[in-house]
Motif scaffolding. Structure first.
Motif, mmCIF file in Angstrom:
data_model
loop_
_atom_site.group_PDB
_atom_site.id
_atom_site.type_symbol
_atom_site.label_atom_id
_atom_site.label_comp_id
_atom_site.label_asym_id
_atom_site.label_seq_id
_atom_site.Cartn_x
_atom_site.Cartn_y
_atom_site.Cartn_z
ATOM 1 N N ALA A 105 -3.353 -1.706 4.675
ATOM 2 C CA ALA A 105 -2.961 -2.073 6.030
ATOM 3 C C ALA A 105 -2.219 -3.407 6.038
ATOM 4 N N ARG A 164 -8.125 -0.882 0.998
ATOM 5 C CA ARG A 164 -8.022 0.520 0.580
ATOM 6 C C ARG A 164 -6.904 1.234 1.356
ATOM 7 N N ASN A 165 -6.777 0.919 2.645
ATOM 8 C CA ASN A 165 -5.752 1.548 3.484
ATOM 9 C C ASN A 165 -4.379 0.897 3.348
#
Length: 185
Positions: free
Chosen positions: A120, A117-118
């Motif tokens: 990353a 979701r991030n």
């Protein structure tokens, strides 16, 4: 004097019985302790995790979930599935159970979905093969028992569109996932 001696022997026997019962209860209690509980009791301590692949990570334990832990290294964080570990060093003897039933149900997939979701940038270490160097990338999707890693160059840039690779990596193959940024960020 005879009765005092008998009373002293009886008191000594009762003390021994009580100590034996306490020891037995301690053994029974420890049989119910899970690894995650011991790890939760060690949060904030510097520990070393030796993986079955031969690799080892060392850092401050900052999180212990139901299926994985997070170590803070000086410049990175590392998510390590419990299934990848061969043994741990530096754990406290204290066990702390997770009071939240919701948190007890959150597994490795939940942590990986947060990374996806991030968006990353991560370095994924697998149990066999690329154990030392890892695979650089961004987690695109997370299934029930696998993740899709969009492979990037070490600098985080995606390769040309024609050569973009997405690898499906089963959870059981994961040895660790290291953040590309600083610990805690």
């Amino acid at each position: 004097a005879l009765f005092e001696d008998m009373e002293a022997q009886l008191a000594a026997r009762q003390r021994l019985d009580l100590e034996a019962e306490i020891a037995e209860r301690a053994l029974v209690d420890s049989a119910g302790v899970e690894l995650a509980d011991r790890l939760r009791g060690s949060i904030g301590l510097s520990i070393r995790v030796h993986l079955a692949s031969g690799q080892a990570y060392e850092g401050m334990l900052s999180h212990a979930g139901s299926e994985a832990l997070v170590l803070d290294e000086p410049h990175h964080q590392v998510l390590i599935p419990y299934a990848a570990a061969a043994h741990y060093a530096g754990l406290s003897r204290v066990a702390v159970s997770e009071p939240s039933t919701v948190r007890r149900r959150l597994g490795l997939g939940s942590a990986l979905r947060g990374l996806a979701r991030n968006r990353a940038r991560v370095r994924v270490f697998v149990a066999h093969g690329m154990a030392e160097t890892g695979l650089h990338g961004v987690i695109d999707t997370v299934g029930r028992d696998f993740l899709d890693l969009a492979v990037t160059r070490e600098d985080g840039e995606r390769p040309d569109v024609g050569s973009c690779r997405v690898l499906a990596i089963p959870f059981v193959a994961l040895a660790g996932i290291r953040s590309a940024g600083a610990a805690g960020s």
